[in-house]
Motif scaffolding. Structure first.
Motif, PDB file in Angstrom:
ATOM      1  N   PRO A  16     -20.574  90.427 -53.991  1.00 27.85           N
ATOM      2  CA  PRO A  16     -21.162  89.363 -54.814  1.00 27.85           C
ATOM      3  C   PRO A  16     -20.217  88.915 -55.928  1.00 27.85           C
ATOM      4  CG  PRO A  16     -22.775  91.079 -54.418  1.00 27.85           C
ATOM      5  CD  PRO A  16     -21.462  91.586 -53.888  1.00 27.85           C
ATOM      6  N   GLY A  17     -20.019  87.591 -55.989  1.00 28.28           N
ATOM      7  CA  GLY A  17     -19.173  87.032 -57.036  1.00 28.28           C
ATOM      8  C   GLY A  17     -17.754  86.729 -56.615  1.00 28.28           C
ATOM      9  N   VAL A  18     -17.349  87.144 -55.415  1.00 25.91           N
ATOM     10  CA  VAL A  18     -15.975  86.848 -54.992  1.00 25.91           C
ATOM     11  C   VAL A  18     -15.926  85.764 -53.917  1.00 25.91           C
ATOM     12  CG1 VAL A  18     -15.146  89.156 -55.603  1.00 25.91           C
ATOM     13  CG2 VAL A  18     -15.803  88.685 -53.246  1.00 25.91           C
ATOM     14  N   GLY A  19     -17.086  85.312 -53.468  1.00 24.25           N
ATOM     15  CA  GLY A  19     -17.155  84.249 -52.471  1.00 24.25           C
ATOM     16  C   GLY A  19     -17.596  82.936 -53.098  1.00 24.25           C
ATOM     17  N   GLU A  20     -18.253  82.119 -52.299  1.00 25.45           N
ATOM     18  CA  GLU A  20     -18.605  80.770 -52.733  1.00 25.45           C
ATOM     19  C   GLU A  20     -20.104  80.473 -52.736  1.00 25.45           C
ATOM     20  OE1 GLU A  20     -14.650  78.531 -50.974  1.00 25.45           O
ATOM     21  OE2 GLU A  20     -16.347  78.851 -49.625  1.00 25.45           O
ATOM     22  N   LEU A  21     -20.937  81.424 -52.341  1.00 24.50           N
ATOM     23  CA  LEU A  21     -22.368  81.155 -52.334  1.00 24.50           C
ATOM     24  C   LEU A  21     -22.885  81.037 -53.769  1.00 24.50           C
ATOM     25  CD1 LEU A  21     -23.659  83.578 -49.537  1.00 24.50           C
ATOM     26  CD2 LEU A  21     -23.022  81.163 -49.344  1.00 24.50           C
ATOM     27  N   PRO A  22     -23.890  80.196 -53.998  1.00 21.86           N
ATOM     28  CA  PRO A  22     -24.448  80.028 -55.351  1.00 21.86           C
ATOM     29  C   PRO A  22     -25.416  81.169 -55.691  1.00 21.86           C
ATOM     30  CG  PRO A  22     -25.525  78.525 -53.834  1.00 21.86           C
ATOM     31  CD  PRO A  22     -24.447  79.235 -53.044  1.00 21.86           C
ATOM     32  N   LEU A  23     -24.855  82.359 -55.886  1.00 20.73           N
ATOM     33  CA  LEU A  23     -25.687  83.549 -56.051  1.00 20.73           C
ATOM     34  C   LEU A  23     -26.473  83.577 -57.355  1.00 20.73           C
ATOM     35  CD1 LEU A  23     -23.371  86.296 -54.537  1.00 20.73           C
ATOM     36  CD2 LEU A  23     -25.248  85.040 -53.446  1.00 20.73           C
ATOM     37  N   TYR A  45     -12.192 100.266 -46.044  1.00 19.01           N
ATOM     38  CA  TYR A  45     -12.185 100.685 -47.451  1.00 19.01           C
ATOM     39  C   TYR A  45     -12.861 102.035 -47.581  1.00 19.01           C
ATOM     40  CZ  TYR A  45     -10.757  96.165 -49.403  1.00 19.01           C
ATOM     41  OH  TYR A  45     -10.068  95.041 -49.746  1.00 19.01           O
ATOM     42  N   GLN A  46     -12.367 102.855 -48.493  1.00 23.40           N
ATOM     43  CA  GLN A  46     -13.014 104.134 -48.765  1.00 23.40           C
ATOM     44  C   GLN A  46     -14.338 103.869 -49.481  1.00 23.40           C
ATOM     45  OE1 GLN A  46     -10.167 106.421 -51.011  1.00 23.40           O
ATOM     46  NE2 GLN A  46      -9.185 107.185 -49.157  1.00 23.40           N
ATOM     47  N   THR A  47     -15.307 104.725 -49.233  1.00 25.10           N
ATOM     48  CA  THR A  47     -16.661 104.549 -49.768  1.00 25.10           C
ATOM     49  C   THR A  47     -16.660 104.385 -51.284  1.00 25.10           C
ATOM     50  OG1 THR A  47     -17.544 105.862 -47.947  1.00 25.10           O
ATOM     51  CG2 THR A  47     -18.958 105.580 -49.874  1.00 25.10           C
ATOM     52  N   GLN A  48     -15.933 105.229 -51.993  1.00 24.50           N
ATOM     53  CA  GLN A  48     -15.927 105.152 -53.463  1.00 24.50           C
ATOM     54  C   GLN A  48     -15.336 103.829 -53.939  1.00 24.50           C
ATOM     55  OE1 GLN A  48     -17.402 107.489 -55.592  1.00 24.50           O
ATOM     56  NE2 GLN A  48     -17.137 105.811 -57.044  1.00 24.50           N
ATOM     57  N   ARG A  49     -14.317 103.335 -53.267  1.00 22.15           N
ATOM     58  CA  ARG A  49     -13.702 102.052 -53.631  1.00 22.15           C
ATOM     59  C   ARG A  49     -14.702 100.910 -53.437  1.00 22.15           C
ATOM     60  NH1 ARG A  49     -10.709  99.320 -56.898  1.00 22.15           N
ATOM     61  NH2 ARG A  49      -9.385  97.761 -55.966  1.00 22.15           N
ATOM     62  N   VAL A  50     -15.442 100.937 -52.331  1.00 28.56           N
ATOM     63  CA  VAL A  50     -16.472  99.916 -52.080  1.00 28.56           C
ATOM     64  C   VAL A  50     -17.522  99.975 -53.190  1.00 28.56           C
ATOM     65  CG1 VAL A  50     -18.331  99.173 -50.533  1.00 28.56           C
ATOM     66  CG2 VAL A  50     -16.127  99.904 -49.586  1.00 28.56           C
ATOM     67  N   TYR A  96     -20.065  97.547 -57.676  1.00 24.17           N
ATOM     68  CA  TYR A  96     -20.732  97.721 -58.963  1.00 24.17           C
ATOM     69  C   TYR A  96     -20.145  96.778 -60.004  1.00 24.17           C
ATOM     70  CZ  TYR A  96     -22.734  99.851 -63.094  1.00 24.17           C
ATOM     71  OH  TYR A  96     -23.420 100.057 -64.269  1.00 24.17           O
ATOM     72  N   LYS A  97     -18.823  96.717 -60.104  1.00 24.03           N
ATOM     73  CA  LYS A  97     -18.171  95.873 -61.103  1.00 24.03           C
ATOM     74  C   LYS A  97     -18.536  94.400 -60.918  1.00 24.03           C
ATOM     75  CE  LYS A  97     -13.703  94.026 -62.577  1.00 24.03           C
ATOM     76  NZ  LYS A  97     -14.331  92.755 -62.891  1.00 24.03           N
ATOM     77  N   SER A 113     -20.959  93.037 -59.116  1.00 20.13           N
ATOM     78  CA  SER A 113     -22.397  92.788 -59.204  1.00 20.13           C
ATOM     79  C   SER A 113     -22.839  92.744 -60.662  1.00 20.13           C
ATOM     80  CB  SER A 113     -23.180  93.867 -58.434  1.00 20.13           C
ATOM     81  OG  SER A 113     -22.858  93.801 -57.060  1.00 20.13           O
ATOM     82  N   GLN A 114     -22.303  93.635 -61.475  1.00 21.43           N
ATOM     83  CA  GLN A 114     -22.615  93.617 -62.915  1.00 21.43           C
ATOM     84  C   GLN A 114     -22.169  92.309 -63.546  1.00 21.43           C
ATOM     85  OE1 GLN A 114     -25.033  96.214 -63.330  1.00 21.43           O
ATOM     86  NE2 GLN A 114     -24.185  95.865 -65.334  1.00 21.43           N
ATOM     87  N   ASP A 115     -20.964  91.843 -63.182  1.00 23.61           N
ATOM     88  CA  ASP A 115     -20.479  90.558 -63.701  1.00 23.61           C
ATOM     89  C   ASP A 115     -21.416  89.424 -63.311  1.00 23.61           C
ATOM     90  OD1 ASP A 115     -18.286  91.920 -64.719  1.00 23.61           O
ATOM     91  OD2 ASP A 115     -16.893  91.206 -63.180  1.00 23.61           O
ATOM     92  N   LEU A 116     -21.892  89.449 -62.068  1.00 26.70           N
ATOM     93  CA  LEU A 116     -22.812  88.407 -61.592  1.00 26.70           C
ATOM     94  C   LEU A 116     -24.137  88.474 -62.349  1.00 26.70           C
ATOM     95  CD1 LEU A 116     -23.193  86.212 -59.348  1.00 26.70           C
ATOM     96  CD2 LEU A 116     -24.352  87.999 -58.053  1.00 26.70           C
ATOM     97  N   LEU A 117     -24.675  89.659 -62.538  1.00 24.86           N
ATOM     98  CA  LEU A 117     -25.926  89.799 -63.278  1.00 24.86           C
ATOM     99  C   LEU A 117     -25.761  89.378 -64.735  1.00 24.86           C
ATOM    100  CD1 LEU A 117     -27.272  93.098 -61.713  1.00 24.86           C
ATOM    101  CD2 LEU A 117     -28.085  90.768 -61.308  1.00 24.86           C
ATOM    102  N   ASN A 118     -24.607  89.631 -65.311  1.00 21.32           N
ATOM    103  CA  ASN A 118     -24.354  89.178 -66.689  1.00 21.32           C
ATOM    104  C   ASN A 118     -24.364  87.653 -66.754  1.00 21.32           C
ATOM    105  OD1 ASN A 118     -24.199  91.769 -67.753  1.00 21.32           O
ATOM    106  ND2 ASN A 118     -21.984  91.899 -67.487  1.00 21.32           N
ATOM    107  N   GLN A 119     -23.842  86.979 -65.733  1.00 20.15           N
ATOM    108  CA  GLN A 119     -23.892  85.507 -65.688  1.00 20.15           C
ATOM    109  C   GLN A 119     -25.336  85.035 -65.623  1.00 20.15           C
ATOM    110  OE1 GLN A 119     -21.413  83.573 -62.722  1.00 20.15           O
ATOM    111  NE2 GLN A 119     -20.136  85.414 -62.657  1.00 20.15           N
ATOM    112  N   LEU A 120     -26.147  85.759 -64.889  1.00 24.79           N
ATOM    113  CA  LEU A 120     -27.548  85.402 -64.736  1.00 24.79           C
ATOM    114  C   LEU A 120     -28.278  85.487 -66.075  1.00 24.79           C
ATOM    115  CD1 LEU A 120     -29.930  84.814 -62.748  1.00 24.79           C
ATOM    116  CD2 LEU A 120     -30.207  87.291 -62.583  1.00 24.79           C
ATOM    117  N   CYS A 121     -27.906  86.463 -66.871  1.00 19.24           N
ATOM    118  CA  CYS A 121     -28.598  86.707 -68.147  1.00 19.24           C
ATOM    119  C   CYS A 121     -28.062  85.843 -69.286  1.00 19.24           C
ATOM    120  CB  CYS A 121     -28.481  88.186 -68.524  1.00 19.24           C
ATOM    121  SG  CYS A 121     -29.336  89.247 -67.347  1.00 19.24           S
ATOM    122  N   SER A 122     -26.942  85.158 -69.075  1.00 18.52           N
ATOM    123  CA  SER A 122     -26.378  84.391 -70.192  1.00 18.52           C
ATOM    124  C   SER A 122     -26.811  82.940 -70.152  1.00 18.52           C
ATOM    125  CB  SER A 122     -24.865  84.463 -70.189  1.00 18.52           C
ATOM    126  OG  SER A 122     -24.317  83.999 -68.981  1.00 18.52           O
TER     127      SER A 122
END
Length: 137
Positions: A87-94, A115-120, A125-126, A128-137
């Motif tokens: 989430p946040g690295v593509g083009e959908l209007p999330l 990709y290794q599980t921890q890297r995913v 997480y990073k 998705s948090q950025d996207l949720l912060n956009q939602l709240c601002s």
């Protein structure tokens, strides 16, 4: 149509937009039916012919078989299984997608082959948090 108190629709951002839908379509559904959110990102123009989507939505698509993937939809199935983006690295209007959803549990669905599980987890997480912060601002 089941109209059961324990039934909801899992709303998947990829499937909503690939089906020709829009976040505005969510406003037409009573909120009590909107369940958990499956969140991922993608490019705007997916691997499917828009004429197939239009025919499917109009009910005029001829499906050769009830088993497997209808002819012409193979690309979108592959994308759903292996090509979802964080989430946040593509083009959908999330952000707009989430604004039209009631508060519900969010599951981030991003199978990232190779990709290794921890890297995913860390990347998901990073971003998705950025996207949720956009939602709240």
């Amino acid at each position: 149509m089941a109209d059961r108190p324990n039934c909801t629709i899992a709303v998947d951002s990829l499937h909503l937009y690939r089906s020709g839908g829009s976040h505005f379509d969510l406003d037409k559904i009573p909120q009590k039916y909107l369940g958990e959110i499956h969140l991922c990102d993608a490019v705007i123009n997916g691997p499917i012919d828009k004429k197939l989507v239009e025919a499917q939505r109009a009910g005029t698509l001829k499906v050769e078989s009830t088993a497997g993937t209808p002819k012409g939809f193979e690309g979108v199935v592959k994308e759903a299984r292996e090509g979802r983006l964080i989430p946040g690295v593509g083009e959908l209007p999330l952000v707009e997608f989430l604004r039209h959803m009631p508060e519900r549990p969010i599951g981030v669905e991003v199978p990232l082959p190779g990709y290794q599980t921890q890297r995913v987890f860390d990347l998901t997480y990073k971003y998705s948090q950025d996207l949720l912060n956009q939602l709240c601002s």
